[in-house]
Write an enzyme that holds these catalytic residues in place. Structure first.
Site, short mmCIF file in Angstrom:
data_model
loop_
_atom_site.label_atom_id
_atom_site.label_comp_id
_atom_site.label_asym_id
_atom_site.label_seq_id
_atom_site.Cartn_x
_atom_site.Cartn_y
_atom_site.Cartn_z
N ARG A 1 -9.37 20.45 -10.06
CA ARG A 1 -10.57 20.92 -7.93
C ARG A 1 -10.01 21.88 -7.66
O ARG A 1 -8.45 21.82 -7.88
CB ARG A 1 -10.86 19.83 -7.73
CG ARG A 1 -11.92 18.86 -7.97
CD ARG A 1 -13.65 20.00 -7.93
NE ARG A 1 -14.75 19.12 -8.01
CZ ARG A 1 -15.50 19.14 -9.03
NH1 ARG A 1 -14.83 19.63 -10.30
NH2 ARG A 1 -16.66 18.59 -9.83
N GLU B 1 -13.10 28.59 -3.42
CA GLU B 1 -13.90 29.45 -4.83
C GLU B 1 -15.29 29.13 -4.23
O GLU B 1 -15.97 30.41 -4.77
CB GLU B 1 -13.79 28.21 -6.45
CG GLU B 1 -14.73 27.30 -6.72
CD GLU B 1 -14.25 25.98 -7.03
OE1 GLU B 1 -13.47 26.22 -8.03
OE2 GLU B 1 -15.44 25.69 -7.95
N HIS C 1 -14.60 28.30 -13.04
CA HIS C 1 -14.97 27.27 -13.46
C HIS C 1 -16.28 26.53 -14.48
O HIS C 1 -17.99 26.63 -14.41
CB HIS C 1 -16.11 26.87 -11.73
CG HIS C 1 -16.02 25.08 -11.51
ND1 HIS C 1 -15.96 24.66 -10.73
CD2 HIS C 1 -16.60 24.60 -12.25
CE1 HIS C 1 -16.15 23.12 -10.79
NE2 HIS C 1 -16.44 23.01 -11.65
P1 NAI Z 1 -12.21 10.21 -14.89
O1 NAI Z 1 -12.45 9.35 -13.50
O2 NAI Z 1 -12.66 9.64 -16.57
O3 NAI Z 1 -10.54 10.34 -14.82
C1 NAI Z 1 -9.79 10.62 -13.79
C2 NAI Z 1 -8.72 10.17 -14.17
O4 NAI Z 1 -8.23 10.01 -12.80
C3 NAI Z 1 -8.35 7.97 -13.90
O5 NAI Z 1 -7.44 8.35 -15.36
C4 NAI Z 1 -8.02 7.60 -12.29
O6 NAI Z 1 -7.54 6.68 -12.49
C5 NAI Z 1 -6.24 9.12 -12.45
N1 NAI Z 1 -6.07 8.82 -11.13
C6 NAI Z 1 -7.70 8.55 -10.03
N2 NAI Z 1 -5.77 8.64 -9.02
C7 NAI Z 1 -5.45 9.26 -8.93
C8 NAI Z 1 -3.79 9.96 -9.10
N3 NAI Z 1 -3.74 9.37 -7.58
N4 NAI Z 1 -2.86 10.91 -9.50
C9 NAI Z 1 -3.32 10.37 -10.92
N5 NAI Z 1 -4.03 10.14 -11.20
C10 NAI Z 1 -5.01 9.56 -10.94
O7 NAI Z 1 -12.63 12.11 -14.66
P2 NAI Z 1 -12.78 12.70 -15.45
O8 NAI Z 1 -14.31 12.63 -16.15
O9 NAI Z 1 -12.14 12.30 -16.19
O10 NAI Z 1 -12.31 14.15 -14.26
C11 NAI Z 1 -11.58 14.61 -13.95
C12 NAI Z 1 -11.79 15.30 -13.02
O11 NAI Z 1 -12.28 16.12 -13.68
C13 NAI Z 1 -12.89 15.39 -12.16
O12 NAI Z 1 -12.36 14.51 -11.47
C14 NAI Z 1 -13.14 16.57 -11.33
O13 NAI Z 1 -12.82 16.79 -10.38
C15 NAI Z 1 -12.42 17.23 -13.04
N6 NAI Z 1 -14.31 17.92 -13.73
C16 NAI Z 1 -13.74 19.82 -13.87
C17 NAI Z 1 -14.58 20.00 -14.41
C18 NAI Z 1 -14.69 21.52 -14.69
O14 NAI Z 1 -15.64 22.29 -14.89
N7 NAI Z 1 -14.12 22.82 -14.28
C19 NAI Z 1 -16.01 19.45 -14.47
C20 NAI Z 1 -15.80 18.12 -15.03
C21 NAI Z 1 -14.50 17.75 -14.12
#
Ligand code: NAI
Length: 330
Positions: free
Chosen positions: A233, A262, A294
């Site tokens: 993000r 964005e 994005h």
């Molecule tokens: P997920 O929930 O599977 O993984 C997120 C990880 O971040 C978890 O392992 C969690 O423990 C960790 N985390 C939480 N707080 C943290 C912190 N303070 N410091 C370090 N790690 C921390 O989520 P997923 O599916 O892997 O997605 C990650 C992010 O990617 C989403 O939150 C979203 O913002 C972004 N995203 C971007 C997309 C794009 O098109 N550019 C599409 C989909 C998601």
């Protein structure tokens, strides 16, 4: 169930209609959801929204006044929703927690390779008949240290792909992932991940804790000339601080699929208009910066999965079943 689909692009229509299979009455609205357009949802129990739709307290109260009781996000991230205000307004919120982590992870690696091997510059040069190699010197990914912040679904796939390149993998996560440890990822304190990474890639959610995770202090701790990738993000990084680091050479490469501001820019063709965002304009002047709008999620497989889960969330809500993908205030 009547569903108002905001920010609906032609591709949303195709994938959502296919997944819907006439179960619900979908109305596609090109407009983004905003204080001005929220009134269009009057009479629709479900509103389907995307990442740059506004779902602040004011919008949610307008939706509730119009009879909306469910917001079906067609995204994983929900940082743009005021969950307390939704609960207070009696609106339940669902999301798509997982669609294709491969889509985002593979795009992330695409940004790494483009920056490393300067594909964006080579493409332009060759089209101009310039086949000189000066300025295109890259580095082997093999043996480099890649740091991953957030090793959830997407970060874990990035780790697996980069392991295939022969990278050394270090990571920081509040909840380490055993599958990552099994493939050799070494979990370290965040400051050590910053200090050791040749490539740093962000895959944690945007929360109050992670907002501007990459600020001037973090950039100063990084290796001089390192590569920073953000497909998480936009607000995970402090963009003016990153611009300063690019100007001084402290940051060697920057790849972005997301940008803090964005909202007024992405997902629209603005090529005929004057760019008003001076910070974004400055980013575009660097030869060692690649920005995509994005699009990391934008694959056939991901759009199919997003549409299917979104329509399943709508059906579960309509049938009064338990909402497996509900998000609530923490
Ligand atoms: P997920 O929930 O599977 O993984 C997120 C990880 O971040 C978890 O392992 C969690 O423990 C960790 N985390 C939480 N707080 C943290 C912190 N303070 N410091 C370090 N790690 C921390 O989520 P997923 O599916 O892997 O997605 C990650 C992010 O990617 C989403 O939150 C979203 O913002 C972004 N995203 C971007 C997309 C794009 O098109 N550019 C599409 C989909 C998601």
């Amino acid at each position: 169930m009547k569903v108002a689909v905001f920010s609906a692009k032609p591709y949303d229509r195709v994938f959502l209609e296919q997944a819907n299979a006439r179960r619900h009455e979908l109305t596609f609205l090109e407009a983004r959801l905003s204080p001005e357009t929220a009134i269009l949802a009057a009479g629709f129990p479900t509103v389907c929204a995307f990442v740059n739709d506004s779902l602040d307290g004011g919008v949610l109260r307008t939706l509730a006044a119009g009879g909306t009781v469910h917001v079906a996000l067609r995204s994983a991230g929900f940082n743009h929703v005021d969950l307390e205000a939704a609960q207070a307004a009696g609106i339940r919120v669902t999301r798509v927690p997982a669609y294709s982590p491969h889509a985002v992870a593979e795009h992330t690696v695409g940004l790494i390779l483009a920056l490393d091997r300067k594909v964006h510059r080579a493409y332009a040069r060759v089209r101009e008949g310039n086949f000189a190699l000066e300025g295109l010197l890259g580095f082997d990914l093999y043996g480099k240290t890649a740091g991953i912040v957030g090793t959830g679904k997407i970060g874990a796939v990035v780790a697996r792909i980069l392991a295939g390149f022969g990278c050394r993998l270090v990571a920081y996560d509040v909840a380490p992932h055993p599958e990552c440890t099994a493939i050799g990822v070494v979990y370290l304190p965040l400051a050590d991940v910053f200090a050791q990474s040749d490539i740093l890639t962000l895959h944690c959610p945007l929360t109050e804790e992670t907002r501007h995770l990459i600020d001037a202090g973090a950039l100063a701790r990084m290796k001089r000339g390192a590569m920073l990738i953000n497909s998480g993000r936009g607000a995970l990084i402090d963009t003016p601080a990153v611009i300063d680091a690019l100007k001084s050479g402290q940051l060697g490469h920057l790849g972005l699929d997301v940008y803090e501001e964005e909202g007024p820019l992405f997902f629209e063709d603005r090529s005929g208009r004057v760019l008003q965002d001076d910070v974004f304009a400055r980013l575009l002047t660097f030869p060692n910066v690649v920005v995509t709008g994005h699009q990391a999620f934008f694959t056939q497989e991901a759009l199919t999965a997003i549409a299917e889960t979104t329509m399943d969330n709508v059906t579960a809500f309509a049938e009064g079943r338990r909402l497996a993908h509900e998000v609530r205030p923490s």
